[in-house]
Scaffold this motif. Structure first.
Motif, short mmCIF file in Angstrom:
data_model
loop_
_atom_site.label_atom_id
_atom_site.label_comp_id
_atom_site.label_asym_id
_atom_site.label_seq_id
_atom_site.Cartn_x
_atom_site.Cartn_y
_atom_site.Cartn_z
N GLU A 188 72.27 47.64 6.17
CA GLU A 188 73.34 46.68 5.90
C GLU A 188 73.36 46.25 4.44
O GLU A 188 74.43 46.07 3.85
N SER A 189 72.19 46.08 3.85
CA SER A 189 72.13 45.59 2.47
C SER A 189 72.70 46.58 1.46
O SER A 189 72.97 46.21 0.32
N HIS A 204 78.23 43.86 1.96
CA HIS A 204 77.05 43.04 1.69
C HIS A 204 76.93 42.76 0.20
O HIS A 204 76.63 41.63 -0.22
N LYS A 205 77.19 43.76 -0.62
CA LYS A 205 77.12 43.59 -2.08
C LYS A 205 78.19 42.61 -2.57
O LYS A 205 77.95 41.81 -3.48
#
Length: 220
Positions: free
Chosen positions: A18-19, A24-25
């Motif tokens: 997910e990161s 997410h960003k």
């Protein structure tokens, strides 16, 4: 502010944590609350079928719309899953529905692919001979990206031109093979799904479009 990302496996961040996803960003850059409404394999038509449940029910302020990688795919010689006129119509309908719900749309063009050959990359899964008019899968993707630009112009919708940003990156010396899943960087002959580096380029492009068109501030 709440932002939804509505799209396919690229938005979902398939094969990544997910990161590493662009959403997410973006959340890290702007401090957004986010809703990831990306579903692998989806076309615009399939997206419309789940629009109320996956987007409207979450009441976002902005919706990033990123389809096309599955719409252009040919299911027979020169026959796309979603004919380009239908693709335009579906995008316009998504924009209409978003605006009816007072959700601001942002459209995205489609990232380039590595076409490869019958043994690897795009043509390992899709017959090369099906892509003749125009010639080659990338030419089909380019046509669908141009359709996105056309809808954005005609409906006055902000645009994150992913295709153009990636091409500029390559023209400046970047490698497409670093942005997409390849044997070199993932052990997978994919050539379609972005790596973490590719998702970062998505986030930069979309983030700059958001900053240019919406009242958002950097959180970092």
């Amino acid at each position: 502010m709440k932002v939804a990302a509505f799209g396919d496996s690229i938005t979902a961040g398939q094969y990544l944590g997910e990161s590493d996803t662009y959403l997410h960003k973006l959340a890290a850059r702007f401090g957004f609350e986010t809703v990831n409404a990306g579903v692998p394999g989806n076309t615009t038509g399939q997206g419309l079928a789940r629009f109320e449940r996956d987007v409207v029910a979450h009441r976002p302020d902005i919706c990033i719309v990123a389809f096309g990688m599955n719409d252009h795919v040919n299911t027979a010689p020169d026959k796309a899953r979603t004919p380009i006129d239908d693709f335009r119509g579906n995008l316009a309908e998504i924009v209409r529905r978003l605006r009816a719900e007072r959700i601001a749309p942002l459209l995205c063009t489609i990232n380039p692919i590595i076409e490869g050959d019958a043994g690897q990359y795009y043509y390992s899964r899709h017959p090369r001979e099906w892509y003749r008019r125009p010639d080659g899968a990338q030419a089909w993707i380019d046509a669908y990206s141009e359709a996105v630009r056309g809808v954005a112009r005609s409906l006055e919708v902000p645009l994150a031109d992913i295709a153009l940003r990636w091409q500029r990156h390559i023209d400046e010396g970047g490698r497409l093979h670093d942005l997409l899943r390849t044997v070199e960087n993932s052990g997978a002959a994919d050539g379609v799904h972005p790596t973490a580096a590719g998702q970062e380029l998505f986030a930069e492009c979309i983030g700059d479009a958001l900053a240019a068109h919406f009242p958002v501030r950097e959180a970092r």
